[in-house]
Design a protein around this motif. Sequence first.
Motif, short mmCIF file in Angstrom:
data_model
loop_
_atom_site.label_atom_id
_atom_site.label_comp_id
_atom_site.label_asym_id
_atom_site.label_seq_id
_atom_site.Cartn_x
_atom_site.Cartn_y
_atom_site.Cartn_z
N THR A 1 0.83 -1.21 0.00
CA THR A 1 0.00 0.00 0.00
C THR A 1 0.87 1.25 0.00
OG1 THR A 1 -1.68 -1.21 1.24
CG2 THR A 1 -1.89 1.18 1.19
N LEU A 2 1.94 1.21 0.76
CA LEU A 2 2.88 2.33 0.80
C LEU A 2 3.49 2.58 -0.58
CD1 LEU A 2 4.52 4.49 2.31
CD2 LEU A 2 6.14 2.69 2.93
N GLU A 3 3.88 1.51 -1.24
CA GLU A 3 4.47 1.63 -2.58
C GLU A 3 3.45 2.21 -3.56
OE1 GLU A 3 6.26 -1.23 -6.11
OE2 GLU A 3 6.14 -2.01 -4.08
N THR A 4 2.23 1.73 -3.52
CA THR A 4 1.17 2.23 -4.40
C THR A 4 0.89 3.70 -4.11
OG1 THR A 4 0.16 0.05 -4.52
CG2 THR A 4 -1.23 1.91 -5.13
N CYS A 5 0.81 4.03 -2.84
CA CYS A 5 0.57 5.42 -2.43
C CYS A 5 1.68 6.33 -2.95
CB CYS A 5 0.48 5.49 -0.91
SG CYS A 5 0.11 7.14 -0.25
N SER A 6 2.93 5.93 -2.75
CA SER A 6 4.07 6.73 -3.20
C SER A 6 4.09 6.88 -4.71
CB SER A 6 5.38 6.11 -2.73
OG SER A 6 5.47 6.18 -1.33
N ASN A 7 3.80 5.80 -5.42
CA ASN A 7 3.75 5.87 -6.89
C ASN A 7 2.67 6.82 -7.37
OD1 ASN A 7 5.89 4.09 -7.22
ND2 ASN A 7 4.59 2.31 -7.49
N ASN A 8 1.53 6.80 -6.70
CA ASN A 8 0.45 7.71 -7.08
C ASN A 8 0.85 9.17 -6.85
OD1 ASN A 8 -1.29 5.70 -7.93
ND2 ASN A 8 -2.26 5.49 -5.92
N CYS A 9 1.68 9.40 -5.87
CA CYS A 9 2.13 10.77 -5.57
C CYS A 9 2.93 11.37 -6.72
CB CYS A 9 3.00 10.78 -4.31
SG CYS A 9 2.11 10.39 -2.79
N SER A 10 3.63 10.54 -7.46
CA SER A 10 4.51 11.07 -8.52
C SER A 10 3.83 11.17 -9.88
CB SER A 10 5.76 10.19 -8.63
OG SER A 10 5.41 8.89 -9.06
N LYS A 11 2.61 10.66 -10.01
CA LYS A 11 1.95 10.63 -11.32
C LYS A 11 1.83 12.00 -11.97
CE LYS A 11 -0.64 6.37 -11.13
NZ LYS A 11 -1.94 5.73 -11.04
N GLN B 1 6.11 16.29 -16.78
CA GLN B 1 7.42 16.17 -17.42
C GLN B 1 7.28 15.58 -18.82
OE1 GLN B 1 9.25 13.89 -14.26
NE2 GLN B 1 10.48 15.66 -13.60
N ASN B 2 6.45 14.57 -18.95
CA ASN B 2 6.23 13.96 -20.27
C ASN B 2 5.59 14.94 -21.24
OD1 ASN B 2 7.36 11.52 -19.46
ND2 ASN B 2 5.38 10.61 -18.95
N TYR B 3 4.64 15.73 -20.74
CA TYR B 3 3.99 16.75 -21.56
C TYR B 3 5.02 17.77 -22.06
CZ TYR B 3 1.29 20.92 -22.69
OH TYR B 3 0.79 22.04 -23.30
N ILE B 4 5.86 18.24 -21.15
CA ILE B 4 6.90 19.21 -21.53
C ILE B 4 7.83 18.60 -22.57
CG2 ILE B 4 8.97 20.43 -20.70
CD1 ILE B 4 7.38 20.85 -18.02
N GLN B 5 8.25 17.38 -22.35
CA GLN B 5 9.15 16.71 -23.30
C GLN B 5 8.49 16.59 -24.67
OE1 GLN B 5 12.46 15.80 -22.67
NE2 GLN B 5 12.38 15.70 -24.89
N ASN B 6 7.22 16.24 -24.69
CA ASN B 6 6.49 16.11 -25.95
C ASN B 6 6.41 17.45 -26.69
OD1 ASN B 6 4.84 14.67 -27.87
ND2 ASN B 6 3.09 15.76 -26.99
N GLU B 7 6.13 18.52 -25.96
CA GLU B 7 6.06 19.85 -26.59
C GLU B 7 7.42 20.26 -27.15
OE1 GLU B 7 3.34 21.88 -27.21
OE2 GLU B 7 2.27 20.07 -26.61
#
Length: 144
Positions: free
Chosen positions: A48-58, A64-70
């Motif tokens: 649960t901690l891992e899932t929670c932490s991963n959700n925090c970075s989404k 970052q992906n949007y900026i890279q794409n632009e």
Amino acid sequence: MEEEQQRLQKAAMDVMDTLDRRCLRTLQIQMHECAIDCCKDTTNNIKTLETCSNNCSKELVEAQNYIQNEFNKWQQRILRCVQDCSDAVTDKMPSSRNHSDTTEMKYIKEAEACASKCFNKHIQLLPKLTDKIVDNISNKTVRY
């Protein structure tokens, strides 16, 4: 020509610094605060901690992906512009047996001048691109 490329690169890096300060750092702070909250919740097991932490970075990763794409699209436009310059000059050149080194240098300089115009044009587009990116990230009006 190298000087023009360095100027283009510096302009792009300046935009990246601006985007970092205006958008990404806030998202990084939010990500870290969220991850801290995940860790503080002692009822969370490891999964649960891992899932929670991963959700925090989404949100940060999406931004970052949007900026890279632009930026990739901006760079592709520059490459197309420079390729058009090269094609235009190539179309003007006489056959290889009908031109001298002087003639060749003339066409090289023409291609470089055209490419320089491409760089200048696309450097001038950066403030508008920056504003678009900041606005979209701040308002989350686009799906990154």
